[in-house]
Design a protein around this motif. Structure first.
Motif, mmCIF file in Angstrom:
data_model
loop_
_atom_site.group_PDB
_atom_site.id
_atom_site.type_symbol
_atom_site.label_atom_id
_atom_site.label_comp_id
_atom_site.label_asym_id
_atom_site.label_seq_id
_atom_site.Cartn_x
_atom_site.Cartn_y
_atom_site.Cartn_z
ATOM 1 N N LEU A 104 32.412 -88.795 112.936
ATOM 2 C CA LEU A 104 32.434 -90.144 113.763
ATOM 3 C C LEU A 104 31.350 -89.650 114.794
ATOM 4 O O LEU A 104 31.523 -88.853 115.849
ATOM 5 N N THR A 105 29.993 -90.528 115.006
ATOM 6 C CA THR A 105 29.102 -90.329 115.949
ATOM 7 C C THR A 105 28.754 -91.587 116.764
ATOM 8 O O THR A 105 28.575 -92.519 116.125
ATOM 9 N N TYR A 106 28.635 -91.242 117.960
ATOM 10 C CA TYR A 106 27.927 -92.273 118.727
ATOM 11 C C TYR A 106 26.791 -91.853 119.665
ATOM 12 O O TYR A 106 26.978 -90.621 120.190
ATOM 13 N N TYR A 107 25.853 -92.422 119.693
ATOM 14 C CA TYR A 107 24.836 -91.883 120.393
ATOM 15 C C TYR A 107 23.998 -93.138 121.266
ATOM 16 O O TYR A 107 24.177 -94.326 120.781
ATOM 17 N N PHE A 108 23.455 -93.009 122.359
ATOM 18 C CA PHE A 108 22.765 -93.721 123.331
ATOM 19 C C PHE A 108 21.543 -93.332 123.618
ATOM 20 O O PHE A 108 21.237 -92.052 123.720
ATOM 21 N N SER A 109 20.244 -94.152 123.562
ATOM 22 C CA SER A 109 18.963 -93.472 123.700
ATOM 23 C C SER A 109 18.227 -94.545 124.450
ATOM 24 O O SER A 109 18.378 -95.900 124.488
ATOM 25 N N ASN A 110 17.344 -94.142 125.317
ATOM 26 C CA ASN A 110 16.629 -94.834 126.162
ATOM 27 C C ASN A 110 15.193 -94.429 126.596
ATOM 28 O O ASN A 110 14.926 -93.362 127.203
ATOM 29 N N TYR A 111 14.159 -94.969 126.030
ATOM 30 C CA TYR A 111 12.915 -94.429 126.384
ATOM 31 C C TYR A 111 12.276 -95.749 127.139
ATOM 32 O O TYR A 111 12.293 -96.887 126.999
ATOM 33 N N ASP A 112 11.571 -95.222 128.276
ATOM 34 C CA ASP A 112 10.830 -96.273 129.194
ATOM 35 C C ASP A 112 9.655 -95.436 129.588
ATOM 36 O O ASP A 112 9.260 -94.324 129.775
ATOM 37 N N TYR A 113 8.555 -96.288 130.148
ATOM 38 C CA TYR A 113 7.485 -96.011 130.755
ATOM 39 C C TYR A 113 7.138 -97.071 131.787
ATOM 40 O O TYR A 113 7.384 -98.299 131.637
ATOM 41 N N PHE A 114 6.209 -96.764 132.821
ATOM 42 C CA PHE A 114 5.552 -97.533 133.673
ATOM 43 C C PHE A 114 4.430 -97.170 134.337
ATOM 44 O O PHE A 114 3.939 -96.041 134.224
ATOM 45 N N SER A 134 24.156 -96.648 118.995
ATOM 46 C CA SER A 134 24.395 -96.279 117.680
ATOM 47 C C SER A 134 25.652 -95.898 117.403
ATOM 48 O O SER A 134 26.332 -94.956 118.326
ATOM 49 N N LEU A 135 26.420 -96.158 116.378
ATOM 50 C CA LEU A 135 27.779 -95.762 115.850
ATOM 51 C C LEU A 135 27.777 -95.569 114.342
ATOM 52 O O LEU A 135 27.350 -96.647 113.763
ATOM 53 N N LYS A 136 28.235 -94.349 113.882
ATOM 54 C CA LYS A 136 28.076 -94.175 112.518
ATOM 55 C C LYS A 136 29.200 -93.357 112.090
ATOM 56 O O LYS A 136 29.706 -92.367 112.878
ATOM 57 N N ALA A 137 29.870 -93.602 110.990
ATOM 58 C CA ALA A 137 30.910 -92.660 110.537
ATOM 59 C C ALA A 137 30.576 -92.155 109.069
ATOM 60 O O ALA A 137 30.066 -93.182 108.140
ATOM 61 N N ASP A 138 30.637 -90.787 108.818
ATOM 62 C CA ASP A 138 30.160 -90.474 107.725
ATOM 63 C C ASP A 138 31.255 -89.427 107.183
ATOM 64 O O ASP A 138 32.108 -88.774 107.672
ATOM 65 N N PHE A 139 31.461 -89.739 105.504
ATOM 66 C CA PHE A 139 32.732 -88.851 105.030
ATOM 67 C C PHE A 139 32.140 -88.047 103.818
ATOM 68 O O PHE A 139 31.100 -88.338 103.112
ATOM 69 N N GLY A 140 32.726 -86.943 103.737
ATOM 70 C CA GLY A 140 32.462 -85.898 102.600
ATOM 71 C C GLY A 140 33.673 -85.746 101.735
ATOM 72 O O GLY A 140 34.706 -85.518 102.334
ATOM 73 N N ILE A 141 33.541 -85.933 100.431
ATOM 74 C CA ILE A 141 34.704 -85.902 99.534
ATOM 75 C C ILE A 141 34.529 -84.913 98.420
ATOM 76 O O ILE A 141 33.416 -84.904 97.806
#
Length: 529
Positions: A104-114, A134-141
């Motif tokens: 289970l993965t959560y990530y936040f990103s912020n790109y900016d320029y001025f 972003s939130l994602k859930a990956d499973f391996g079986i």
């Protein structure tokens, strides 16, 4: 960098760096220092941090973060540019059973320029931001020794502010102009199976359902056949437009013998976030925007076929692969489009098809005193859009037919190693003027077909020598000296070509090449405690 354990269940590492060319330059060149306390700046810095912790045999967590920034300020021109990225990621790995696990993965990103610019008492500030959650859930079986299933769900919130500009008079805000923000959700659901049919045949197959949802409040424009705005539609809060697409994929590997195999694949992909750039090289000021009611997602179908061979007990790898990729809803900008602070960006877009195809060859040696690889790629990327280049095929900005590289490392002794790399590629496509006419004393260029010319070919040689301290387990400090030369034969590779008029004779135009780097020698000391 600093790395250390967290009790006996985890560890962390923190590393950072900052360039210091500006510090040295200001000591040597007084003009880079400003008496008003506004010196010229040109540096970058970044910080990385990562930690992991084992809660128990079935649960692990990981937290990482990155922050980096580039700064370029010219005091004499009262101009300052900054751009940077910050990201953070949290991942939880859980084992349900010996055959089932999840991430289970959560990530936040912020790109900016001025960009800041001052002229007398007037000051301008232009900025842009691109944020994602972003939130994602990956499973391996692991069903059995012959079948491994992977499935998951993924969702991303895109929050894009393409551009805002503020004008100040004597530090008082006098005017503010904002391009409409874009909010959208991108989501996906996928399932794949890696199936082994025999010792010779293995097939990976699956399907992905992807979607994009545009979210209001937002204004959308209607256009006539000449791309002129005819009406405006105002959307309230909530989802007002959606795209759904199926993306099948399959990969086949067949062993011809102990050391030979062939691989074939097909996949379909969709791109929902578009890049607005009508230049021939990427810059910090490129604009990103989502697909909309009018700008459909770009889609691509790709097929590939490759032959792979291992020699000398798998110490040498040879490969050859061909591919073909067909694009739908490929976008480009009309001639002379203005992207900066353009409230009608969609009106300057044109839509058509594109194709990419090529051949990739590689020989790689993995072990022994001498290791490295040699690779060559021939590729073509072309677009066909009805209102551009009279509707004929033309080179895309990424088209570079020839790409050749050699990378080698040689262990001269246990403590001394040598390294080198050589790269060569065809120059990037550009649109150059082929003539001109005079209008009220000003030379107006006449251009050739879109991307009909090229920058000079790019090539460079880098060399290095690494000297390590003697191996001794009782030594607390281990050191490593690296002596390197970037662009060893001082090749002035063109970053861009500018066409200018001679001041003494305005009827004469000349080409001026701009290059970023020449030869760059360096000495590096790495110390490990």
């Amino acid at each position: 960098s600093l790395e250390a354990p967290i009790s006996d269940k985890g560890s962390f590492i923190v590393s950072g760096r900052r360039s210091y060319l500006d510090v040295v330059a200001k000591l040597v060149v007084p003009s880079l220092r400003s008496e008003e306390g506004n010196p010229s700046d040109f540096y970058f810095y970044d910080l990385n941090a990562k930690g992991n912790y084992k809660i128990n045999d079935n649960n692990r967590i990981m937290l990482s973060g990155y922050f980096g920034r580039d700064v370029f300020g010219i005091a004499s021109q009262n101009t300052r540019v900054e751009w940077g990225n910050s990201t953070s990621t949290f991942r939880w790995n859980h084992i349900f059973s010996p055959k089932i696990f999840s991430n289970l993965t959560y990530y936040f990103s912020n790109y900016d320029y001025f960009l800041d610019y001052e002229e007398g008492v007037t000051k301008f500030k232009w900025d842009s931001k691109l944020r994602e959650h972003s939130l994602k859930a990956d499973f391996g079986i692991y069903l059995n020794p012959n079948n491994t299933i992977k499935l998951g769900i993924h969702s991303i919130l895109h929050d894009i502010a393409p551009g805002n500009i503020k004008s100040f008079e004597s530090e008082v805000l006098s005017e503010e102009f904002n391009i409409q923000k874009n909010n959208s959700y991108e989501s996906a659901l996928y399932i794949t199976n890696e199936q082994t049919f025999s010792d010779k045949l293995k097939i990976d197959y699956g399907v992905r359902l992807s979607a994009l949802h545009n979210v209001g409040p937002a204004d959308a424009y209607l256009y006539d056949e000449q791309y002129k705005i005819t009406d405006t539609i105002t959307h309230n809060a909530g989802i007002f437009n959606s795209y759904w697409n199926l993306e099948p994929r399959i990969g086949i590997r067949y062993k011809l013998g102990r050391s030979n195999s062939i691989k074939a694949s097909y996949n379909r992909t969709n791109q929902y976030i578009q890049l607005a750039s009508n230049g021939n090289s990427s810059t910090p000021f490129d604009i990103w925007f989502p697909s909309t009611e009018r700008v459909k997602p770009q889609s691509a179908d790709q097929v590939a076929l490759g032959f792979f061979k291992n020699l000398n007990e798998n110490t040498i790898e040879l490969s050859a692969e061909v591919y073909y990729k067909k694009f739908k809803n490929s976008i480009d900008f009309k001639d002379h489009a203005n992207l900066l602070l353009n409230t009608n960006l969609e009106g300057d877009l044109r839509v058509g098809i594109a194709r990419a195809y090529g051949l990739e060859l590689m020989a790689k040696k993995n072990t022994g005193r001498l290791s490295g690889w040699v690779s060559y790629t021939y590729s073509k990327v072309e677009k066909k859009i009805p209102t551009i280049n009279t509707g004929d095929w033309y080179n895309a900005k990424y088209d570079k037919p020839h790409d050749f590289s050699i990378v080698a490392a040689y262990e001269l002794t246990d403590r001394l190693s040598l390294g080198s790399s050589f790269v060569y590629s065809t120059g990037s496509p550009v649109t150059f003027p082929t003539g001109k006419y005079n209008f009220r004393g000003v030379a107006v260029p006449i251009y050739s077909e879109r991307n009909g010319a090229r920058l000079p070919d790019f090539h460079r040689l880098d060399i290095s020598a690494t000297l390590r301290s003697k191996k001794n387990k009782s030594r607390i400090l281990q050191t490593e000296w690296v002596f390197s030369v970037y662009n060893a034969y001082h090749r002035k590779n063109a970053f861009r070509i500018n066409f200018k008029q001679e001041e003494a004779n305005p009827n004469t135009t000349y080409a001026e090449k701009a290059a970023v780097f020449g030869i760059v020698p360096a000495i590096t000391l790495n110390a490990k405690f």
